[in-house]
Write a protein that holds these residues in place. Structure first.
Motif, PDB file in Angstrom:
ATOM      1  N   ARG C  69      45.764  46.379  27.946  1.00  8.52           N
ATOM      2  CA  ARG C  69      46.417  47.674  28.202  1.00  8.52           C
ATOM      3  C   ARG C  69      46.069  48.203  29.588  1.00  8.52           C
ATOM      4  O   ARG C  69      46.930  48.733  30.290  1.00  8.52           O
ATOM      5  CB  ARG C  69      45.971  48.709  27.152  1.00  8.52           C
ATOM      6  CG  ARG C  69      46.673  48.591  25.813  1.00  8.52           C
ATOM      7  CD  ARG C  69      46.421  49.827  24.967  1.00  8.52           C
ATOM      8  NE  ARG C  69      44.994  50.072  24.794  1.00  8.52           N
ATOM      9  CZ  ARG C  69      44.270  49.658  23.756  1.00  8.52           C
ATOM     10  NH1 ARG C  69      44.836  48.977  22.773  1.00  8.52           N
ATOM     11  NH2 ARG C  69      42.987  49.922  23.686  1.00  8.52           N
ATOM     12  N   LEU C  70      44.796  48.069  29.980  1.00  6.25           N
ATOM     13  CA  LEU C  70      44.355  48.644  31.262  1.00  6.25           C
ATOM     14  C   LEU C  70      45.009  47.938  32.447  1.00  6.25           C
ATOM     15  O   LEU C  70      45.361  48.563  33.445  1.00  6.25           O
ATOM     16  CB  LEU C  70      42.828  48.552  31.378  1.00  6.25           C
ATOM     17  CG  LEU C  70      42.221  49.201  32.628  1.00  6.25           C
ATOM     18  CD1 LEU C  70      42.412  50.723  32.595  1.00  6.25           C
ATOM     19  CD2 LEU C  70      40.729  48.858  32.759  1.00  6.25           C
ATOM     20  N   VAL C  71      45.151  46.608  32.324  1.00  7.05           N
ATOM     21  CA  VAL C  71      45.722  45.807  33.423  1.00  7.05           C
ATOM     22  C   VAL C  71      46.884  45.005  32.851  1.00  7.05           C
ATOM     23  O   VAL C  71      46.770  43.820  32.557  1.00  7.05           O
ATOM     24  CB  VAL C  71      44.665  44.860  34.035  1.00  7.05           C
ATOM     25  CG1 VAL C  71      45.148  44.318  35.371  1.00  7.05           C
ATOM     26  CG2 VAL C  71      43.316  45.539  34.212  1.00  7.05           C
ATOM     27  N   ALA C  75      53.514  45.064  35.810  1.00  9.11           N
ATOM     28  CA  ALA C  75      53.255  46.371  36.430  1.00  9.11           C
ATOM     29  C   ALA C  75      53.758  46.379  37.866  1.00  9.11           C
ATOM     30  O   ALA C  75      53.165  47.021  38.716  1.00  9.11           O
ATOM     31  CB  ALA C  75      51.770  46.691  36.368  1.00  9.11           C
ATOM     32  N   TYR C  77      53.836  44.146  40.333  1.00 11.30           N
ATOM     33  CA  TYR C  77      52.910  43.653  41.342  1.00 11.30           C
ATOM     34  C   TYR C  77      53.670  43.027  42.509  1.00 11.30           C
ATOM     35  O   TYR C  77      54.722  42.397  42.315  1.00 11.30           O
ATOM     36  CB  TYR C  77      51.961  42.596  40.735  1.00 11.30           C
ATOM     37  CG  TYR C  77      51.103  43.135  39.616  1.00 11.30           C
ATOM     38  CD1 TYR C  77      50.104  44.071  39.870  1.00 11.30           C
ATOM     39  CD2 TYR C  77      51.292  42.708  38.292  1.00 11.30           C
ATOM     40  CE1 TYR C  77      49.317  44.571  38.845  1.00 11.30           C
ATOM     41  CE2 TYR C  77      50.507  43.208  37.260  1.00 11.30           C
ATOM     42  CZ  TYR C  77      49.525  44.134  37.541  1.00 11.30           C
ATOM     43  OH  TYR C  77      48.747  44.630  36.527  1.00 11.30           O
ATOM     44  N   GLU C  78      53.122  43.181  43.691  1.00  9.35           N
ATOM     45  CA  GLU C  78      53.705  42.543  44.882  1.00  9.35           C
ATOM     46  C   GLU C  78      53.493  41.023  44.820  1.00  9.35           C
ATOM     47  O   GLU C  78      54.387  40.236  45.138  1.00  9.35           O
ATOM     48  CB  GLU C  78      53.041  43.124  46.144  1.00  9.35           C
ATOM     49  CG  GLU C  78      53.517  42.501  47.435  1.00  9.35           C
ATOM     50  CD  GLU C  78      52.761  43.052  48.643  1.00  9.35           C
ATOM     51  OE1 GLU C  78      51.952  43.998  48.491  1.00  9.35           O
ATOM     52  OE2 GLU C  78      52.961  42.496  49.754  1.00  9.35           O
ATOM     53  N   HIS C  79      52.302  40.610  44.370  1.00  7.55           N
ATOM     54  CA  HIS C  79      51.959  39.184  44.269  1.00  7.55           C
ATOM     55  C   HIS C  79      52.353  38.701  42.874  1.00  7.55           C
ATOM     56  O   HIS C  79      51.565  38.766  41.929  1.00  7.55           O
ATOM     57  CB  HIS C  79      50.445  39.022  44.498  1.00  7.55           C
ATOM     58  CG  HIS C  79      49.944  37.620  44.369  1.00  7.55           C
ATOM     59  ND1 HIS C  79      50.206  36.630  45.295  1.00  7.55           N
ATOM     60  CD2 HIS C  79      49.176  37.033  43.419  1.00  7.55           C
ATOM     61  CE1 HIS C  79      49.624  35.506  44.927  1.00  7.55           C
ATOM     62  NE2 HIS C  79      48.993  35.721  43.793  1.00  7.55           N
ATOM     63  N   MET C  87      48.409  37.970  38.593  1.00  2.22           N
ATOM     64  CA  MET C  87      47.853  39.127  39.308  1.00  2.22           C
ATOM     65  C   MET C  87      46.923  39.942  38.416  1.00  2.22           C
ATOM     66  O   MET C  87      45.821  40.313  38.859  1.00  2.22           O
ATOM     67  CB  MET C  87      48.990  39.982  39.890  1.00  2.22           C
ATOM     68  CG  MET C  87      48.514  41.020  40.899  1.00  2.22           C
ATOM     69  SD  MET C  87      47.556  40.309  42.279  1.00  2.22           S
ATOM     70  CE  MET C  87      46.096  41.343  42.257  1.00  2.22           C
ATOM     71  N   HIS C  90      43.388  38.526  38.515  1.00  6.16           N
ATOM     72  CA  HIS C  90      42.547  38.835  39.679  1.00  6.16           C
ATOM     73  C   HIS C  90      41.947  40.241  39.564  1.00  6.16           C
ATOM     74  O   HIS C  90      40.800  40.470  39.929  1.00  6.16           O
ATOM     75  CB  HIS C  90      43.351  38.720  40.975  1.00  6.16           C
ATOM     76  CG  HIS C  90      43.910  37.351  41.207  1.00  6.16           C
ATOM     77  ND1 HIS C  90      43.171  36.204  41.005  1.00  6.16           N
ATOM     78  CD2 HIS C  90      45.131  36.935  41.627  1.00  6.16           C
ATOM     79  CE1 HIS C  90      43.923  35.150  41.288  1.00  6.16           C
ATOM     80  NE2 HIS C  90      45.106  35.564  41.657  1.00  6.16           N
ATOM     81  N   ILE C  91      42.743  41.170  39.047  1.00  5.92           N
ATOM     82  CA  ILE C  91      42.234  42.550  38.892  1.00  5.92           C
ATOM     83  C   ILE C  91      41.154  42.610  37.814  1.00  5.92           C
ATOM     84  O   ILE C  91      40.109  43.232  37.989  1.00  5.92           O
ATOM     85  CB  ILE C  91      43.392  43.521  38.556  1.00  5.92           C
ATOM     86  CG1 ILE C  91      44.376  43.585  39.733  1.00  5.92           C
ATOM     87  CG2 ILE C  91      42.855  44.905  38.214  1.00  5.92           C
ATOM     88  CD1 ILE C  91      45.645  44.381  39.447  1.00  5.92           C
TER      89      ILE C  91
END
Lengths: 138, 138, 138
Positions: C69-71, C75, C77-79, C87, C90-91
């Protein structure tokens, strides 16, 4: 080079941050290590370590409130049989830290001016928390 | 076994990630440690360390945008007298890392193919940031 | 004092947490270090380390759902050219840990009663993950 173990205990009285900087520094002096590292390791799954600003207590309250909002107590957790603050405590621990390694020179931790080491307690009830310290150095 | 201290400085120009992998590697060569560990420790409370993908700069921008959304600048913080980017910087630091310990073999950091070490600056203004390095090894 | 390197491999089968506590402990015994530290270091940018409760598997599922849910995967993402789970991986890695240093006494990791070490896999596809171990001690 030598290696030594020690530990400190923190008696927590509910959720919040408890500074342990001075107590870790005192144990470094006792260890006799003048140059090296100290690794702090929290031996629990519902509290953690945080390196933080130690001057402004308002900053600490803002950090605590942020985590209360980010990982709320009533979020329909599957694991809910140990109280509403239990599952959030495990998540907050994953988001923060269990171990931290800090340099020592001339017997002093090399912290920044406003930098302190904190035990971050995530449970409401009082607990006795144990933080293992390992000193490596000369 | 021996132990050595060093440090690097990073001049930051606003919020973002600054790669320090090559500079840490250069200091390992200078230290003469061929097998062991290097511990990087950020001596500040408004910037932190991040291990990240270092190939795609878009990935870094996505990480930075994620933290801008997760910890916004105007969120009614109690501690707000040092600018709108100050309190978010302390929270972002708690969510990321202050110290990181990386293995060294044959004088080389044992990083993955795309893995880099970054200083994660959380303040808008230019800063000179200090990262302490401790080498332990042979 | 001596220093030794080793590594373990984990074959992951999609997103989730994979306990490695017993395997790390087995490598400590093989290393012969009786008193010291072990540093685990994940050599990847899309999985990470988590210290967690290892008794209740429901707690682990709650941690995994929290990060979903948090990430989230979609969403904007550019990448985004390596799949929807790339992506976010990585976060999530920046929010958790790459290295962890754990004390050893009498040849045993000094973990808390319910504390386990986990590889936190953030990708959907099967991967072979490598965790470097460095032992320092006597």
């Amino acid at each position: 080079m030598r290696l030594q173990h020690d530990h400190i205990e923190v008696r927590t009285k509910g959720k919040g941050t408890y500074e342990i900087t001075d107590e870790v520094q005192a144990r470094i002096e006792k260890s006799g290590v003048r140059s090296g590292t100290v690794t702090a390791f929290v031996q629990h799954t519902s509290c953690s370590l945080a390196m933080m600003e130690n001057a402004a207590s308002a900053a600490r309250r803002d950090v605590e409130r942020f985590f209360d909002r980010l990982v709320p107590e009533n979020a329909d957790y599957e694991h809910d049989d140990e109280g509403p603050d239990d599952m959030p405590s495990h998540i907050r621990m994953v988001l923060t830290r269990t171990s931290e390694t800090i340099p020592i020179i001339d017997g002093q931790m090399q912290l920044g001016t406003w930098q302190g080491i904190f035990l971050f307690e995530h449970r409401r009830a009082a607990h006795r928390r144990r933080i293992h310290l390992t000193f490596i150095g000369e």
